[in-house]
Design an enzyme around this catalytic site. Structure first.
Site, short mmCIF file in Angstrom:
data_model
loop_
_atom_site.label_atom_id
_atom_site.label_comp_id
_atom_site.label_asym_id
_atom_site.label_seq_id
_atom_site.Cartn_x
_atom_site.Cartn_y
_atom_site.Cartn_z
N CYS A 86 37.06 36.93 37.39
CA CYS A 86 37.35 37.10 35.61
C CYS A 86 37.32 35.67 35.07
O CYS A 86 36.69 34.88 35.15
CB CYS A 86 38.33 38.12 35.34
SG CYS A 86 38.08 38.63 33.57
N HIS A 203 37.33 43.43 38.92
CA HIS A 203 38.61 43.07 39.33
C HIS A 203 38.63 43.95 40.63
O HIS A 203 39.45 44.91 40.51
CB HIS A 203 39.66 43.16 38.18
CG HIS A 203 39.83 42.50 36.92
ND1 HIS A 203 40.53 41.30 37.12
CD2 HIS A 203 39.03 42.28 35.97
CE1 HIS A 203 40.38 40.54 35.98
NE2 HIS A 203 39.48 41.25 35.17
N GLU A 205 41.07 43.30 42.61
CA GLU A 205 42.53 43.36 42.82
C GLU A 205 43.52 44.66 42.06
O GLU A 205 44.18 45.10 42.42
CB GLU A 205 43.37 42.19 42.55
CG GLU A 205 43.67 41.98 41.12
CD GLU A 205 42.38 41.45 40.20
OE1 GLU A 205 41.17 41.76 40.78
OE2 GLU A 205 42.71 40.74 39.09
#
Lengths: 244, 736
Positions: A86, A203, A205
């Protein structure tokens, strides 16, 4: 292995990256401050999401001048792994480690949603353990995630197999309906010509636990773990494409 | 302006009445200086002094074994086990958001975040209760886009997830929108910080952004007066937000709070430096001496009155221990923030401010806060009330095509999908969001534990317009039911009381009724009010908003993995309605949307019945009997059934109901104390036993099946088609 996670003053996803490294992957995490000048032995450096320096100018435009970035660039030039997520992707483009740029979403609005990212190549340390064409359900959350580059750059990216992720629908089809931000070619992530630097808008994560966001993102981190464990050789099922 | 120029006329410009100005002179024994007058103007404003509401707010229940900190501090705090506290508050930013929607809403979020991290809590979730005028009012789309953009801008950038909220459109808000921002944080319960100055000689430290001219008189002139045609001219009183600086301030403050340097901390919100200094001194029964020349300024040339009253954002005032100055400075410098020792705590009980070698303020702290006016304004039930409550169901024609009516409701502004709004918010940052917006309540895992917080904001202002007492009861009850629907135990409330002009007896009556309703419901449900905010003067040209007491409810899940969502999970699951459907359509969304009527008393409610329903649902959730649970609210049973199909895999349902009542009342009536659940068939017996034990009506409605919602011969709704229309309705009308 050791993962370094850079905290810029406006980073928001640094804590999540550290949590994934320590609690989900069980690896060693090194918290790096933007004013630091060395990476303290990190094998893979994560530039996390957020608003690095407020990003009132252009996302990532100021972060490239921070002291830590000189160390990150040197690490990348030596072939070290760098994962920009990002805002981290935006910073990598601004710093010249990745081609292209990320501009305002075509909708002009911030968008937070789940998307499907199709894996376009497994010839990277970040996707080596995945199947080509496999689909990962990952969250996005950005206002400036529309990937753009000039035609020559785009053609080079395709020719050198540097497009790593594309936005797709549930059937794996790439088209305008599956594109959340107007990115050219539905591009969600690209790697450097040397394949050791990856930037992506989704994302991974935030998709590492069943309770919050599912576990599809683990594929990216597990790939890096395997790749480094195997001595840094790509286990991809495709031959590495050489730059002409 | 010279000292001698202060007169009752100048006082009026500061928002003080002639009587209040006389009281100022009496308290001081002399005429105030210009700067002192400014201080009185803000401290005695409605916004800061609660002068019209204070006497009534005392009726609210504020104690209980779960309460760690009740009203009176920056935010309330409740025990959530494992040595942790949930710290939360809701606050209005209505007037600024109407004048400048983007910055108004953004700084509303920034202000409530500061209230929470001032207590030592890391913010973990934001919610927002929004009220706008009719969607076809020419200004509404602009306001909606601005407010949503502003909330997203601030929350996304600072890195706190926006996990829920509510949104209603009503002509009553055409000229007075509501933006109520809620933040919940988590802190160690033995590390809560408070705003009580203590220890004469201790340094007073200013940290954060520099002080500029923005937001001067926001509290006194903007928040404490009604609008008229000149509202736009008040735009300079709106502050400008910088979420990046607030992020730095948040991290620096939390870092400092890990040390033992802090004695007291208070954010500079409404009325800026003045109110934070006076409130800290007042709570600690201390005095304070400030050197205004040491306040970091954005530009030269600010007058001492401007420095005292500026509402520049992202600033904090600290009292630290003597000798801690260098350590405190080091932390804030590391985060590239301003830090300046601007004064010290004194023991003379006086607030003194010096500027250019001259003392511009010398005010007795106790007298200033204690002699603040308290008004018991006259209250009177308005004549319109009885007329509004009159409604005859028998005279209402029944529509022929009920599927078409259901679609009409699903596309209506108050029932259609809110996805267009929450897609613009980062709902995930922090990595703990287990239930995202769109469910009955949001669920956020408590970091480092297996527990979860359930969070919701609720208020049906149509109910409040039709009966301000019952409407407030129903707001509390529905908030609690929403928390129960995700499997959480309701813990406590923060309330945001939005009303019109308190100087009008009918508004004061509405307000008193609202307080009584919240009191009764919170007592019955054992959910004390631990923080809150009153917003009066939501009125333009003599027309006030419908009474809107927004209730933010916080609940606790002992096992966050056991949370529930409203959406059907598996074909073949049984669908059960817990609770009784009465033949009532009064005050319903159906009546307003389909028949254009805002009439009748709100739905029947009995607090004992409600408690029994909530006990059954919680027991069933704890025993993990349920696949899904959903509160039956606006739009009634049919809309609730459709909503259960719209999430997840988009499964349909086959429903058979037998009742002697009108079909429209059965489908769209808003009877309270009902919960729609689905479960494996093998759990039906156990759920029936739980319901019987509490005497809660138990009805098997049908089962999860297919891709359409079929209700007897009345409704046949293909889910895919209906969901597309439900999702498109808002962006199409807002033009997003």
């Amino acid at each position: 292995m050791r993962w370094g996670v850079v905290t810029f003053p406006g980073s928001n996803d640094d804590a999540q990256a550290l949590r994934v490294v320590e609690r989900v992957l069980g690896d060693e995490a090194i918290a790096l401050w933007h004013k630091d000048v060395d990476l303290r032995g990190a094998d893979c450096v994560i530039l996390p999401g957020g608003f690095s320096y407020g990003d009132y100018l252009r996302c990532g435009a100021m972060a490239k001048f921070s002291p830590i970035m000189a160390a990150v660039v040197a690490h990348a030039r030596r072939g070290g792994l760098v994962l920009g997520i990002c805002n981290g992707f935006q910073i990598l483009c601004e710093a010249g480690l990745l081609p292209g740029a990320l501009v305002r979403n075509r909708s002009l609005s911030f968008v937070c949603d789940l998307v499907i990212a199709r894996i376009e190549t497994t010839a990277t340390p970040f996707t080596a353990s995945c199947g080509r064409g496999s689909l990962l359900t990952l969250p996005i959350k950005h206002g400036e995630g529309c990937y753009v580059a000039d035609e020559t750059t785009l053609a080079e990216l395709e020719a050198r197999d540097q497009v790593v992720f594309r936005y797709a629908d549930a059937a794996g089809r790439v088209g305008p309906e599956a594109n959340p931000n107007g990115s050219l070619g539905n591009i969600a992530g690209v790697c450097s010509a040397e394949r050791n630097v990856l930037g992506l808008m989704p994302h991974p994560e935030y998709a590492t636990e069943r309770l919050v966001g599912g576990e599809d993102g683990l594929a990216v981190f597990r790939s890096v773990q395997s790749w480094l464990r195997d001595g840094g050789r790509s286990r991809g099922d495709e031959p590495r494409v050489q730059a002409p | 302006m010279s000292v001698s120029a202060v007169t009752a006329d100048v006082a009026a410009d500061h928002g003080l009445t002639a009587e209040e100005y006389a009281k100022v002179v009496e308290v001081l024994g002399r005429a105030p200086t210009f700067e002192e007058l400014g201080v009185f103007g803000v401290m005695w404003s409605e916004h800061c002094s609660y002068k019209s509401s204070r006497a009534w707010l005392r009726q609210l229940p504020t104690t209980g074994p779960q309460v760690i900190q009740g009203p009176g501090e920056n935010a309330g705090a409740v025990d959530i086990g494992e040595g942790l506290a949930a710290v939360f508050k809701i606050e209005s930013h209505n007037h600024p958001s109407f004048i400048e929607p983007f910055q108004g809403a953004a700084t509303g979020v920034g202000g409530i975040l500061r209230d929470v991290f001032t207590m030592g809590a890391r913010p973990v979730a934001n919610l927002d209760a929004l009220r706008f005028g009719r969607l076809d009012h020419p200004r509404t789309p602009y306001l909606v886009k601005g407010v949503v953009g502003g909330i997203g801008h601030y929350g996304n950038c600072i890195g706190v997830p926006t996990v829920g909220g509510d949104l209603y459109f009503d002509a009553g808000y055409d000229h007075n929108i509501l933006v109520n921002a809620f933040t919940c944080g988590v802190a160690r319960r033995d590390r809560l910080f408070r705003a009580r100055a203590a220890g004469p000689g201790n340094p007073v430290v200013y940290v954060g952004s520099r002080t500029g001219r923005d937001g001067i008189h926001g509290a006194s002139l903007l928040a404490s007066a009604a609008f008229d045609a000149g509202a736009a001219a008040k735009r300079p009183a709106v502050q400008v937000g910088d979420p990046f600086t607030e992020k730095l301030l948040l991290e620096a403050c939390l870092e400092l709070m890990g040390t033992d340097h802090i004695v007291a901390i208070q954010d500079m919100g409404a009325a800026g430096l003045t109110s934070s200094a006076l409130e800290m001194a007042g709570r600690g029964a201390a005095g304070m001496l400030l050197d205004l020349d040491r306040v970091p300024l954005r530009e030269p040339g600010l007058t001492p009155a401007e420095i005292l009253l500026s509402e520049s954002q992202e600033r904090m005032l600290l009292v630290v221990r003597q000798g801690s100055e260098a350590a405190v400075e080091a932390i804030f410098r590391r985060w590239d923030l301003e830090v300046s020792v601007i004064g010290r705590v004194t023991d003379d009980g006086t607030f003194r401010a010096r500027w250019h070698g001259r003392e511009v303020c010398a005010l007795p702290v106790a007298a200033l806060t204690e002699s603040a006016p308290v008004y018991r304004r006259p209250a009177e039930e308005p004549a319109r009330f009885e007329q509004l409550q009159h409604f005859e169901l028998a005279a209402l024609r029944e529509p022929a095509d009920l599927t078409e009516v259901l679609l009409q409701l699903l596309e209506s502004p108050n029932l259609c999908s809110r996805e267009w709004v929450y897609r613009q918010y980062d709902q995930l940052v922090g990595g703990n969001t287990a239930v995202r917006p769109g469910g009955d309540a949001a669920v956020v895992r408590i970091e480092g534990t297996a527990r979860g917080l359930a969070l919701t904001v609720d208020c049906n202002s149509r109910y409040c317009l039709l009966d301000p007492y019952l409407g407030a009861v129903l707001a509390v009850v529905e908030a609690a039911r929403n928390v129960v629907a995700v499997g959480a135990r309701p813990l406590a409330v923060s309330d945001c009381l939005n009303y019109g002009n308190p100087e009008r007896p009918d508004v004061m009556w509405e307000f008193q009724q609202g307080i009584a309703g919240i009191r009764d419901a919170c007592l019955a449900l054992d959910t004390p009010v631990v923080s809150g905010n009153v917003s009066f003067y939501n009125e333009t040209d003599g027309r006030s908003i419908p009474p809107t007491p927004v209730i933010a409810m916080v609940g606790l899940l002992d096992d966050v993995e056991a949370h529930l969502t409203p959406w059907w999970k598996a074909e073949g699951d049984a669908i059960v309605l817990l609770g009784r459907t009465r033949e009532e359509l009064n005050a319903s969304e159906y009546l307003a949307v389909v028949h254009g009527l805002v009439r009748g008393a709100p739905p029947w409610i009995d607090l004992e019945t409600e408690k029994r329903l909530q006990r059954v649902c919680l027991a069933a959730a704890t025993e993990r009997l349920l696949s899904s649970a959903h509160d039956v609210a606006e739009g009634g049973l049919a809309v609730a059934l459709a909503e259960c199909s719209f999430g997840g895999a988009g499964l349909g349902a086959r429903i058979t109901v037998e009742s002697g009542m009108r079909a429209d009342a059965l489908l769209f009536g808003e009877s309270q104390s009902r919960m729609l659940v689905s479960l494996r068939r093998r759990h039906l017996g156990r759920l029936r036993d739980l319901a019987r034990r509490e005497d809660v009506p138990f009805t098997v409605l049908g089962e999860v099946r297919g891709s359409s919602l079929v209700i007897g011969e009345m409704i046949d709704l293909p889910i895919e088609h209906a969901r597309a229309r439900w999702r498109r309705a808002l962006p199409e009308r807002v033009g997003g």
